[in-house]
Structures are given as C-alpha cells and as structure tokens.
Design an enzyme around this catalytic site. Structure first.
Site, PDB file in Angstrom:
ATOM      1  N   ASP A 132       0.787  -1.234   0.000  1.00  0.00           N
ATOM      2  CA  ASP A 132       0.000   0.000   0.000  1.00  0.00           C
ATOM      3  C   ASP A 132       0.819   1.284   0.000  1.00  0.00           C
ATOM      4  OD1 ASP A 132       1.118   0.075   2.518  1.00  0.00           O
ATOM      5  OD2 ASP A 132      -0.710  -0.488   3.579  1.00  0.00           O
ATOM      6  N   GLU A 154       0.365  -9.117  -1.455  1.00  0.00           N
ATOM      7  CA  GLU A 154      -0.432  -8.642  -0.313  1.00  0.00           C
ATOM      8  C   GLU A 154      -1.625  -7.817  -0.802  1.00  0.00           C
ATOM      9  OE1 GLU A 154       0.502  -5.642   2.886  1.00  0.00           O
ATOM     10  OE2 GLU A 154       1.037  -7.421   4.014  1.00  0.00           O
ATOM     11  N   HIS A 245       3.565   4.580  14.948  1.00  0.00           N
ATOM     12  CA  HIS A 245       4.048   5.649  14.060  1.00  0.00           C
ATOM     13  C   HIS A 245       3.056   5.994  12.953  1.00  0.00           C
ATOM     14  CE1 HIS A 245       4.754   2.225  11.476  1.00  0.00           C
ATOM     15  NE2 HIS A 245       4.820   3.059  10.479  1.00  0.00           N
ATOM     16  N   ARG A 247       0.439   7.454  10.468  1.00  0.00           N
ATOM     17  CA  ARG A 247       0.082   8.872  10.249  1.00  0.00           C
ATOM     18  C   ARG A 247      -1.157   9.264  11.059  1.00  0.00           C
ATOM     19  NH1 ARG A 247       1.376  11.870   5.020  1.00  0.00           N
ATOM     20  NH2 ARG A 247       2.647  10.054   4.551  1.00  0.00           N
ATOM     21  N   HIS A 278      10.164   5.300  16.112  1.00  0.00           N
ATOM     22  CA  HIS A 278      10.216   5.610  14.674  1.00  0.00           C
ATOM     23  C   HIS A 278      10.957   6.936  14.452  1.00  0.00           C
ATOM     24  CE1 HIS A 278       8.563   6.310  10.585  1.00  0.00           C
ATOM     25  NE2 HIS A 278       8.489   4.992  10.556  1.00  0.00           N
TER      26      HIS A 278
HETATM   27  N1  UDP Z   1      10.021  -3.482  12.508  1.00  0.00           N
HETATM   28  C1  UDP Z   1      11.413  -3.425  12.573  1.00  0.00           C
HETATM   29  N2  UDP Z   1      12.009  -2.643  13.521  1.00  0.00           N
HETATM   30  C2  UDP Z   1      11.295  -1.887  14.396  1.00  0.00           C
HETATM   31  C3  UDP Z   1       9.879  -1.938  14.323  1.00  0.00           C
HETATM   32  C4  UDP Z   1       9.271  -2.737  13.353  1.00  0.00           C
HETATM   33  O1  UDP Z   1      12.099  -4.071  11.795  1.00  0.00           O
HETATM   34  O2  UDP Z   1      11.913  -1.203  15.211  1.00  0.00           O
HETATM   35  C5  UDP Z   1       9.407  -4.316  11.449  1.00  0.00           C
HETATM   36  C6  UDP Z   1       8.272  -5.204  11.868  1.00  0.00           C
HETATM   37  O3  UDP Z   1       8.730  -6.494  12.217  1.00  0.00           O
HETATM   38  C7  UDP Z   1       7.390  -5.266  10.635  1.00  0.00           C
HETATM   39  C8  UDP Z   1       7.675  -3.985   9.924  1.00  0.00           C
HETATM   40  O4  UDP Z   1       8.848  -3.447  10.506  1.00  0.00           O
HETATM   41  O5  UDP Z   1       7.761  -6.308   9.775  1.00  0.00           O
HETATM   42  C9  UDP Z   1       6.522  -3.057  10.099  1.00  0.00           C
HETATM   43  O6  UDP Z   1       6.840  -1.872   9.532  1.00  0.00           O
HETATM   44  P1  UDP Z   1       6.006  -0.570   9.850  1.00  0.00           P
HETATM   45  O7  UDP Z   1       5.493  -0.653  11.245  1.00  0.00           O
HETATM   46  O8  UDP Z   1       6.901   0.548   9.467  1.00  0.00           O
HETATM   47  O9  UDP Z   1       4.832  -0.580   8.768  1.00  0.00           O
HETATM   48  P2  UDP Z   1       3.411  -1.291   8.612  1.00  0.00           P
HETATM   49  O10 UDP Z   1       3.572  -2.749   8.848  1.00  0.00           O
HETATM   50  O11 UDP Z   1       2.473  -0.641   9.564  1.00  0.00           O
HETATM   51  O12 UDP Z   1       3.030  -0.996   7.207  1.00  0.00           O
END
Ligand code: UDP
Length: 463
Positions: A132, A154, A245, A247, A278
């Site tokens: 996304d 996905e 984190h 938005r 973040h």
């Molecule tokens: N993650 C990471 N380090 C961190 C926090 C999260 O590697 O300090 C990983 C987590 O395991 C997951 C991904 O980052 O696979 C999630 O990314 P994010 O939260 O940025 O985005 P979202 O999943 O909400 O799109």
C-alpha cells in the site's frame, strides 16, 4: 532523464526478469522472501528495484539477506510530499523501463511473453509491487503506462475508508484497479477483491510473505543491538514491546498511547518495556517527552528487522499500530493490542489473536495490565493457528509466476486457485495470442514440459 544507480556488471543470466519493487521497511521485509524464492527459480530471476523512499530502513534488511538492489531510484522519501513521491517515482520508474528496453515504448501489445520467447531479453516480464505504499502505487502506474503487467503482492487488505489509513488505503485500492494478478494473503482478502468486482480467477491466495520472513529472521538469532537489552536474556523478566508511528496516530493519539505505557510501566516495576521509536520527529518528540526517564522503559532507535524479530518472539505482550507486527506477532506466540480504531486485518481480531484498543489511555492500560498478569488469557490468544500465513507464501508465488509465464505445473493451492488464461487476458493478450505465443515458448524451451519430472530435468540441464 533521472539519474540513478544501477548495479554494475554484465548480466549473463538468461532467466526471465521480474521487477521486484520495494522502498519502505515493510516492503523490504515482505518482498525479501519473494526475492529469495525467485533467486532459486530455474526460469525466473528477480530484478530488485529500490525506490529509495526509506533508504536507511531498507538497506540493513537487504544487507542481512545478502541481497543487493539491481537499481536504486533514489527518490528520497523524508520531507517529500505524497504528490512529490508519485511524480518522482513515476518519472524514475519510466526512465528505468526505457533503459531496460533500450528505447521508447512504441508497442501497444503487452510484453509479458517477450522475455520468455527470447531468452536473454533484459526487459522484464512483469512488475511485482507490494501492499500500500505510495511508491508501490506509482511503480504500478508507471508499469501500466508501458503495459507491463502488474502483480500485486499482499492484495485485498481493506478498511474501505480511503481516508483511513491515508494514503495507504487509497494506494491499495488503486493498485487493485491496475493489477492483472492479485496475490491475496488470506481468503478474507480474496473476498474483499471479489466484492469489488475483481474476477475470482485472477486472485491466488498465498498466505502472507511476512510470516515467511519472520521465520527466516528468528532463526538467525542475532545479538541485541543495545546493551540495555541484555536483561532480556533472563527469560523470567516480562517484556512489553511497543511500536507506533502511523500517520493517523500522530499527535494526540500517540501521546495517549505513551501515557498508557507510562502508567503500565509504573504499576509493573518488574516489567521491561522496549519501544523502538520511529524516526519521524513528531513521534520522537512525543514519545521521548512522555516516557523519557521512566526507569523500566527502554526507548531505542528503530531496530533492524532481524533483532526486532527476536524481540517480538521474546515479548510477553505487544502494543502496536503497525500492520506488519499484527501479522507477525501471533506466529511467534505474542498477543497484540492494536492501537488503532480499525484494522484492515480483521482475521486476527476475529480469531482472537489481536485486540483492537485504539488510543484510549484507560483502555490500553486496563487490557495490558490484565493480560500481563494472566498467562491463561495470553495463551488463549496465541493458541490459534496464525490466520495470516503458514510460512510458504513466497514458494507459492514463485510457482504461480513460473506457471503464468512458462505454463509449467500450476502451484498447489493454499486457498483458492486461479486461472492462467484470465490473468494473461487481463495483461492484455487475447486467447489466440496466448495459444500462439505459448506454442512459441514451448518451441524455444523444448526442455519445458509440464510436470515435476520435466522441471527436474530442466534444473539438472541448467546446472
Ligand atoms: N520493525 C522493525 N524494527 C522496528 C519496528 C518494526 O524491523 O523497530 C518491522 C516489523 O517487524 C514489521 C515492519 O517493521 O515487519 C513493520 O513496519 P512498519 O510498522 O513501518 O509498517 P506497517 O507494517 O504498519 O506498514
């Protein structure tokens, strides 16, 4: 014309290229198993396009997996607006396609088979985008402009409110309008697509590749990146992991989440709380402002994925607004409180592995304290089979793409099957063209006959 870094060196590999686009941390994590699966293919090869949206977060993930991006579009994310990202990514991606093609696009026909018909053709057969992000949406748009079929990894996650989360939900829906082939993690994701009028025969249910990645990362057992985490080696110390984190949570919601975490930490001095913060300055100001100085709260830099996977596995409980964490944590036995008002991952909520808590300080505090002191309630949340995947999604994707381009054996079903013909028609071919071209590919690859025996013969020939 944009200038960007292309991995140097002659390419003598004549397997058909598939562009694999990534630019943010979650894309890198979830595309990594797909890249590894394509590397192991006898017929296809990955061509990794790093858009550069979150360069710092993507680099360590690729490095840990020994993967080097073939091209870095260097569009730069921090500080760029959504429209700026779309503009920069479409322009850079278009230049990349021009370079791979060796000239401007003049054909009105799709090119999926071009690479399969003529081995060694550097032009890719298709573009794989994930999820996304704005750069995924822009890469899909630029691919469509050149009639390069888009495959969406996905696919089918929905909140159905294009303003929440923004712009992610809008990006997902736009990519679904462009994709020829939808790789949906779960049957519920498939149902969302069908409800929107997507032909069921162009959807393949694979499981989420994030689960494949987490199993890979957890097996590496990397050192803790911060000496303050050494205490976690004592396995009887309860651990709460927090990430936030999104938005829509910036500002007051994150402040309320942080306030809840502070109360939990003060009421449970035996607990260690780890919050990898973040890099967004708004998040950092609020989290450090509210939680800095709380004795049992460790605020760290964003953690590299591999140690983060270990942290998640070690956790007693997680509070997170991250989509990825919601899917991953249940597969390593960690219950998750989802700090969002709605989730596009209802399977986890319905199955009982996730609880939606929003950003209400009292609710987060109450539910967390209850779960932290009730092992039976935690076990009830994690005893279920992970609804998001079984760790074999990337292999299914590789097999599906080999079948699509080379008409090999169809992949085994995880959920629903798909129709090769329907996906190829959606890529712009008519039935007669598919028949003729499939015949040409069969002639160009006499070693390819349907069936596992033939695939093995092919593998040994190429070795
Ligand atoms: N993650 C990471 N380090 C961190 C926090 C999260 O590697 O300090 C990983 C987590 O395991 C997951 C991904 O980052 O696979 C999630 O990314 P994010 O939260 O940025 O985005 P979202 O999943 O909400 O799109």
């Amino acid at each position: 014309m944009t200038s960007f870094a292309v991995r140097p060196g002659p390419d003598t590999d004549d397997r058909v290229r598939c562009l694999v686009v990534m630019g943010t941390r979650p894309e890198a994590i979830k595309m990594l198993p797909v890249v590894q699966a394509l590397q192991s293919s006898e017929l296809l090869q990955p061509y990794v396009v790093n858009t550069g949206q979150h360069a710092d977060l993507v680099a360590p993930i690729l490095r840990a997996a020994g993967i080097e991006a073939d091209v870095n579009l260097e569009i730069g994310g921090t500080g760029n607006t959504i429209n700026g990202l779309v503009r920069d990514c479409v322009a850079a991606f278009d230049d990349l396609l021009l370079m791979l093609r060796g000239g401007p696009e003049r054909r009105s026909r799709p090119r999926l088979f071009g690479a399969a018909e003529n081995s060694g053709n550097p032009y890719p057969a298709l573009t794989l985008v994930h999820g996304d992000t704005t750069s995924a949406m822009a890469a899909a748009l630029a691919s469509m402009g050149c009639k390069l079929p888009v495959v969406h990894v996905e696919a089918g996650l929905r909140t159905r409110d294009i303003l929440s989360p923004f712009p992610e939900e809008l990006n997902r829906q736009l990519i679904s309008r462009m994709a020829a082939f939808h790789l949906a993690p779960t049957p519920a994701n498939q149902a969302n697509l069908i409800r929107e009028g997507v032909d069921p025969e162009r959807v393949f249910v694979t499981g989420n590749t994030g689960i494949d990645a987490l199993h890979w990362a957890a097996d590496l057992h990397q050192e803790w990146p911060d000496p303050r985490l050494a205490r976690l080696d004592q396995l009887d110390v309860p651990l709460l992991v927090v990430t936030a984190h999104r938005r829509e949570n910036l500002g007051a919601p994150i402040q309320r989440i942080a306030a809840a975490v502070r109360q939990i930490a003060l009421e449970r001095p035996d607990l260690v709380v780890v919050w990898p913060v973040h890099p967004n300055p708004k998040v950092r100001d609020d989290v450090y402002g509210i939680l800095g100085g709380t004795p049992n709260v460790v605020l760290t830099e964003p953690m590299d994925y591999i140690p983060f996977a270990r942290l998640l596995q070690r956790a007693t409980l997680a509070i997170s607004d991250s989509g990825g964490v919601q899917e991953e944590a249940p597969s390593v036995g960690t219950p998750v409180l989802v700090a969002r008002e709605e989730s596009e991952r209802p399977e986890g909520v319905e199955a009982g592995a996730l609880i939606l808590v929003g950003s209400d300080t009292d609710r987060i505090r109450e539910v967390s304290l209850k779960l932290l002191s009730d092992p039976a309630a935690r076990s009830a949340m994690t005893a279920i089979r992970n609804p998001f995947g079984d760790g074999h999604a990337a292999r299914r994707i590789r097999e599906a793409l080999e079948y699509l381009v080379f008409d090999t054996m169809p992949p085994d079903r995880y959920g629903a099957a798909f129709s090769r013909m329907k996906v190829l028609e959606a890529s712009g071919y008519d039935a007669r063209e598919i028949e003729i071209t499939s015949g040409k590919i069969a002639a160009a690859h006499p070693e390819l006959r349907k069936g596992a025996g033939a695939m093995l013969a092919l593998a040994s020939m190429r070795r």
